[in-house]
Design a protein around this motif. Structure first.
Motif, PDB file in Angstrom:
ATOM      1  N   GLY A 153      45.281  33.402  39.702  1.00 15.92           N
ATOM      2  CA  GLY A 153      43.661  33.619  39.865  1.00 15.92           C
ATOM      3  C   GLY A 153      43.815  35.135  40.426  1.00 15.92           C
ATOM      4  N   VAL A 154      42.829  36.042  39.578  1.00 17.04           N
ATOM      5  CA  VAL A 154      42.722  37.454  39.974  1.00 17.04           C
ATOM      6  C   VAL A 154      41.537  37.968  39.930  1.00 17.04           C
ATOM      7  CG1 VAL A 154      43.888  38.392  37.892  1.00 17.04           C
ATOM      8  CG2 VAL A 154      43.617  40.002  39.854  1.00 17.04           C
ATOM      9  N   ARG A 155      40.841  38.847  40.946  1.00 17.07           N
ATOM     10  CA  ARG A 155      39.507  39.129  40.829  1.00 17.07           C
ATOM     11  C   ARG A 155      39.161  40.286  41.689  1.00 17.07           C
ATOM     12  NH1 ARG A 155      36.839  34.183  44.378  1.00 17.07           N
ATOM     13  NH2 ARG A 155      37.658  34.943  46.445  1.00 17.07           N
ATOM     14  N   LEU A 156      38.082  41.072  41.428  1.00 18.39           N
ATOM     15  CA  LEU A 156      37.880  42.082  41.925  1.00 18.39           C
ATOM     16  C   LEU A 156      36.614  42.004  42.803  1.00 18.39           C
ATOM     17  CD1 LEU A 156      38.277  45.043  39.502  1.00 18.39           C
ATOM     18  CD2 LEU A 156      39.744  44.427  41.522  1.00 18.39           C
ATOM     19  N   VAL A 157      36.227  42.214  44.253  1.00 18.75           N
ATOM     20  CA  VAL A 157      35.217  41.729  44.925  1.00 18.75           C
ATOM     21  C   VAL A 157      34.456  43.046  45.651  1.00 18.75           C
ATOM     22  CG1 VAL A 157      36.323  39.383  45.411  1.00 18.75           C
ATOM     23  CG2 VAL A 157      36.554  41.144  47.183  1.00 18.75           C
ATOM     24  N   ARG A 158      33.322  42.598  45.780  1.00 21.45           N
ATOM     25  CA  ARG A 158      32.425  43.615  46.763  1.00 21.45           C
ATOM     26  C   ARG A 158      32.389  44.885  46.131  1.00 21.45           C
ATOM     27  NH1 ARG A 158      31.251  39.456  48.935  1.00 21.45           N
ATOM     28  NH2 ARG A 158      32.377  38.430  50.357  1.00 21.45           N
ATOM     29  N   GLY A 159      32.697  45.299  44.758  1.00 20.09           N
ATOM     30  CA  GLY A 159      32.375  46.511  44.254  1.00 20.09           C
ATOM     31  C   GLY A 159      30.806  46.262  43.588  1.00 20.09           C
ATOM     32  N   PRO A 160      30.528  47.385  42.655  1.00 22.48           N
ATOM     33  CA  PRO A 160      29.200  47.631  42.285  1.00 22.48           C
ATOM     34  C   PRO A 160      29.188  46.569  40.957  1.00 22.48           C
ATOM     35  CG  PRO A 160      30.549  49.504  41.629  1.00 22.48           C
ATOM     36  CD  PRO A 160      31.234  48.658  42.595  1.00 22.48           C
ATOM     37  N   HIS A 161      30.295  46.345  40.491  1.00 27.90           N
ATOM     38  CA  HIS A 161      30.216  45.198  39.196  1.00 27.90           C
ATOM     39  C   HIS A 161      31.585  44.444  39.149  1.00 27.90           C
ATOM     40  CE1 HIS A 161      32.420  48.455  37.134  1.00 27.90           C
ATOM     41  NE2 HIS A 161      31.669  49.236  37.399  1.00 27.90           N
ATOM     42  N   ARG A 162      31.773  43.627  38.175  1.00 25.07           N
ATOM     43  CA  ARG A 162      32.820  42.774  38.247  1.00 25.07           C
ATOM     44  C   ARG A 162      34.351  43.571  37.884  1.00 25.07           C
ATOM     45  NH1 ARG A 162      34.973  40.559  33.945  1.00 25.07           N
ATOM     46  NH2 ARG A 162      34.320  41.478  31.714  1.00 25.07           N
ATOM     47  N   CYS A 163      34.064  44.891  37.548  1.00 24.50           N
ATOM     48  CA  CYS A 163      35.187  45.517  36.896  1.00 24.50           C
ATOM     49  C   CYS A 163      35.704  46.648  38.064  1.00 24.50           C
ATOM     50  CB  CYS A 163      35.124  46.091  35.674  1.00 24.50           C
ATOM     51  SG  CYS A 163      34.905  44.761  34.415  1.00 24.50           S
ATOM     52  N   GLU A 164      35.098  46.291  39.289  1.00 21.24           N
ATOM     53  CA  GLU A 164      35.558  47.464  40.253  1.00 21.24           C
ATOM     54  C   GLU A 164      35.455  46.862  41.303  1.00 21.24           C
ATOM     55  OE1 GLU A 164      33.419  51.195  40.513  1.00 21.24           O
ATOM     56  OE2 GLU A 164      34.194  51.292  42.745  1.00 21.24           O
ATOM     57  N   GLY A 165      36.503  46.992  42.413  1.00 20.24           N
ATOM     58  CA  GLY A 165      36.391  46.315  43.999  1.00 20.24           C
ATOM     59  C   GLY A 165      37.482  46.267  44.404  1.00 20.24           C
ATOM     60  N   ARG A 166      37.646  45.449  45.575  1.00 17.45           N
ATOM     61  CA  ARG A 166      39.030  45.152  46.373  1.00 17.45           C
ATOM     62  C   ARG A 166      39.777  44.011  45.604  1.00 17.45           C
ATOM     63  NH1 ARG A 166      36.845  44.259  50.914  1.00 17.45           N
ATOM     64  NH2 ARG A 166      36.466  42.411  50.908  1.00 17.45           N
ATOM     65  N   VAL A 167      40.931  44.383  45.248  1.00 13.59           N
ATOM     66  CA  VAL A 167      41.822  43.069  44.610  1.00 13.59           C
ATOM     67  C   VAL A 167      41.839  42.004  45.466  1.00 13.59           C
ATOM     68  CG1 VAL A 167      43.813  42.771  43.221  1.00 13.59           C
ATOM     69  CG2 VAL A 167      42.882  45.159  43.368  1.00 13.59           C
ATOM     70  N   GLU A 168      41.778  40.743  44.640  1.00 14.55           N
ATOM     71  CA  GLU A 168      42.374  39.326  45.671  1.00 14.55           C
ATOM     72  C   GLU A 168      43.003  38.469  44.536  1.00 14.55           C
ATOM     73  OE1 GLU A 168      38.435  38.948  48.647  1.00 14.55           O
ATOM     74  OE2 GLU A 168      38.657  37.291  47.026  1.00 14.55           O
ATOM     75  N   ILE A 169      43.838  38.271  45.071  1.00 12.83           N
ATOM     76  CA  ILE A 169      44.807  37.194  44.363  1.00 12.83           C
ATOM     77  C   ILE A 169      44.757  35.668  44.907  1.00 12.83           C
ATOM     78  CG2 ILE A 169      46.238  38.894  43.213  1.00 12.83           C
ATOM     79  CD1 ILE A 169      48.214  38.421  44.965  1.00 12.83           C
ATOM     80  N   GLU A 170      44.934  34.792  43.999  1.00 13.05           N
ATOM     81  CA  GLU A 170      44.874  33.335  44.425  1.00 13.05           C
ATOM     82  C   GLU A 170      46.128  32.648  44.539  1.00 13.05           C
ATOM     83  OE1 GLU A 170      45.249  29.088  43.823  1.00 13.05           O
ATOM     84  OE2 GLU A 170      44.977  30.244  42.048  1.00 13.05           O
ATOM     85  N   ARG A 171      46.533  32.137  45.718  1.00 11.90           N
ATOM     86  CA  ARG A 171      47.570  31.300  45.864  1.00 11.90           C
ATOM     87  C   ARG A 171      47.511  30.193  46.509  1.00 11.90           C
ATOM     88  NH1 ARG A 171      51.382  35.501  46.972  1.00 11.90           N
ATOM     89  NH2 ARG A 171      50.888  36.244  44.667  1.00 11.90           N
ATOM     90  N   MET A 172      47.917  28.988  45.951  1.00 10.63           N
ATOM     91  CA  MET A 172      47.686  27.549  46.537  1.00 10.63           C
ATOM     92  C   MET A 172      46.351  27.463  46.738  1.00 10.63           C
ATOM     93  SD  MET A 172      51.036  26.832  46.579  1.00 10.63           S
ATOM     94  CE  MET A 172      51.606  25.999  47.888  1.00 10.63           C
ATOM     95  N   GLY A 173      45.288  27.709  46.031  1.00 11.67           N
ATOM     96  CA  GLY A 173      43.809  27.506  46.362  1.00 11.67           C
ATOM     97  C   GLY A 173      43.023  28.460  47.450  1.00 11.67           C
ATOM     98  N   HIS A 174      43.882  29.371  47.889  1.00  8.73           N
ATOM     99  CA  HIS A 174      43.281  30.768  48.708  1.00  8.73           C
ATOM    100  C   HIS A 174      43.336  31.896  48.226  1.00  8.73           C
ATOM    101  CE1 HIS A 174      42.903  27.627  51.894  1.00  8.73           C
ATOM    102  NE2 HIS A 174      44.091  27.245  51.639  1.00  8.73           N
ATOM    103  N   TRP A 175      42.334  32.758  48.381  1.00  5.80           N
ATOM    104  CA  TRP A 175      42.259  33.894  47.798  1.00  5.80           C
ATOM    105  C   TRP A 175      42.492  34.999  48.988  1.00  5.80           C
ATOM    106  CZ3 TRP A 175      41.323  35.137  42.663  1.00  5.80           C
ATOM    107  CH2 TRP A 175      40.607  34.233  42.042  1.00  5.80           C
ATOM    108  N   GLY A 176      43.658  36.052  48.589  1.00  2.86           N
ATOM    109  CA  GLY A 176      44.073  36.772  49.596  1.00  2.86           C
ATOM    110  C   GLY A 176      43.999  38.237  49.088  1.00  2.86           C
ATOM    111  N   THR A 177      44.536  39.292  49.728  1.00  7.90           N
ATOM    112  CA  THR A 177      44.373  40.397  49.321  1.00  7.90           C
ATOM    113  C   THR A 177      45.722  41.045  49.244  1.00  7.90           C
ATOM    114  OG1 THR A 177      44.780  41.460  51.512  1.00  7.90           O
ATOM    115  CG2 THR A 177      42.265  41.047  50.745  1.00  7.90           C
ATOM    116  N   VAL A 178      45.722  42.214  48.382  1.00  9.56           N
ATOM    117  CA  VAL A 178      46.830  42.844  48.143  1.00  9.56           C
ATOM    118  C   VAL A 178      47.242  44.304  48.574  1.00  9.56           C
ATOM    119  CG1 VAL A 178      48.270  43.967  46.117  1.00  9.56           C
ATOM    120  CG2 VAL A 178      46.841  41.977  45.728  1.00  9.56           C
ATOM    121  N   CYS A 179      48.431  44.380  49.380  1.00  7.26           N
ATOM    122  CA  CYS A 179      48.648  45.650  50.050  1.00  7.26           C
ATOM    123  C   CYS A 179      48.899  46.672  49.042  1.00  7.26           C
ATOM    124  CB  CYS A 179      50.046  45.317  50.852  1.00  7.26           C
ATOM    125  SG  CYS A 179      50.278  46.641  52.193  1.00  7.26           S
ATOM    126  N   ASP A 180      48.466  47.860  49.259  1.00  9.66           N
ATOM    127  CA  ASP A 180      48.698  49.046  48.416  1.00  9.66           C
ATOM    128  C   ASP A 180      49.678  49.820  48.332  1.00  9.66           C
ATOM    129  OD1 ASP A 180      48.612  50.476  50.911  1.00  9.66           O
ATOM    130  OD2 ASP A 180      46.620  51.375  50.379  1.00  9.66           O
TER     131      ASP A 180
END
Ligand SMILES: *[C@@H]1O[C@H](CO)[C@@H](O)[C@H](O)[C@H]1NC(C)=O
Ligand SMILES: *[C@@H]1O[C@H](CO)[C@@H](O)[C@H](O)[C@H]1NC(C)=O
Length: 347
Positions: free
Chosen positions: A22-49
């Motif tokens: 799973g991968v998604r962008l969260v908290r942005g103005p729309h679904r194509c911009e925001g903070r990156v989140e990836i899913e691992r073993m059922g949990h969503w976490g962030t990505v270091c830049d």
């Protein structure tokens, strides 16, 4: 015969292999911009830049169906920022730019030094690709019983088949759960012509984490022409559900209720039993609606013998299977067979 085995081998071979991360962008103005989140073993976490650049964003934007990459904003700027309860799942992402999915890029999952201030963000060009519609309902058809078959999703009165691409066992698990069918055993392409659908094909990839209660809660990819044919229709095998039968009546749709547990048939106690529970049984057995018989009408099916399996059954009426209703632990009851449930359905 050999040919049949060959076909089976080809069709089942890819059964469990795909597993979209799973991968998604969260908290942005729309679904194509925001903070990156990836899913691992059922949990969503962030990505270091660390090393996060336009090539990485390009892969991500493409994966999300969001067009070309526009920028690499800091994910920390999208508020509220990620909290301490959320983990940074990868220290470094290094895509070549040719990958189809972020999960295919080189990644360093050994996170040694990264705070949420360094969360990666992404901005893509095209936020206008429509979000997929939310499925209204799901069913398994053309199989032996309602818990094995071709997956179909209902939307605005039409049933759509689902392409196997991007579908995996986690999504099958959710379907089985939603239908009250126990565990998912297998999912594969519906490769036999006779079990392929004919109607519309769902134009979005569905990717569940596995814990969702209904398919509607799973992540859906963008709604775009996926070029799938009915040869790629998805098939799911769930465990057999709680088996029921009605005995002592003139047809299989009326009589004393028996449930199968640990290979043994037993009865159900009528403590707390009512109209809603009747309806669930009639529906599960494909017997139409309950005729709401009187106590006296039910009595003629007589007391049973043997085990009393269920007591204090409590359904809302919308369940697809008696298994989804609440009840006491199997075999626990304070009843005699005088209280055995009997049901009379319309068909
Ligand atoms: C990313 O990968 C390329 C080769 O594919 C390599 O040359 C480069 O050093 C890597 N960058 C980082 C930050 O690891
Ligand atoms: C479907 O086919 C069209 C034309 O061949 C192509 O442009 C498009 O990228 C394909 N879509 C997918 C999801 O493969």
């Amino acid at each position: 015969m050999a040919l049949l085995f060959l076909i089976l081998a080809v069709c089942t071979g890819s059964g469990l292999s795909e597993s979209p991360t799973g991968v998604r962008l969260v908290r942005g103005p729309h679904r194509c911009e925001g903070r990156v989140e990836i899913e691992r073993m059922g949990h969503w976490g962030t990505v270091c830049d660390d090393g996060w650049d336009m090539k990485d964003v390009g892969v991500l934007c493409r994966e999300l169906g969001c067009g070309a990459a526009k920028g690499t904003p800091s994910g920390y700027l999208y508020k509220p920022s990620a909290g301490n309860e959320q983990r940074v799942l990868t220290q470094l992402v290094n895509c070549t730019g040719m990958e189809k999915m972020l999960s295919e890029c080189e990644q360093d999952e050994d996170v040694f030094d990264c705070s949420h201030k360094e969360d990666a963000g992404a901005s893509c060009e095209n936020p206008d690709i429509p979000l997929p519609p939310v499925p209204e309902s799901v069913r398994l058809v053309d199989g032996p019983g309602r818990c094995k078959g071709r997956v179909e999703i209902q939307y605005q009165g039409k049933w759509n088949t689902v392409c196997k691409t991007g579908w995996n066992l986690k999504s099958a698990k959710v379907v089985c759960r939603q239908l009250g069918c126990g565990r998912a055993i297998n999912t594969q392409k519906s490769c036999d012509k006779s079990t392929q659908g004919k109607g519309p094909i769902w134009q979005s990839q569905i990717a569940c984490l596995g814990q969702e209660v209904v398919l509607q809660d799973c992540h859906s990819g963008p709604w775009e022409k996926n070029n799938c044919t009915h040869a790629e229709d998805t098939w799911v095998d769930c465990e057999d559900p709680l088996e029921l039968k009605l005995v002592g009546g003139h047809s299989r749709c009326s009589g004393r209720l028996q449930v199968l547990h640990h290979g043994m048939w037993g009865s159900v106690c009528n403590d707390g039993w009512g109209e809603q529970e009747d309806q669930v049984v009639c529906k599960q057995m494909g017997c139409g609606k309950s005729l709401s018989p009187s106590m006296k009408e039910r009595k003629i099916f007589g007391p049973g013998v043997g085990r009393i399996w269920l007591d204090d059954v409590d359904c809302s009426g919308n369940e697809q299977s008696l298994e989804l209703c609440q009840h006491r632990f199997w075999g626990r009851h304070d009843c005699t067979h005088e209280e055995d449930v009997a049901v009379i359905c319309s068909d």
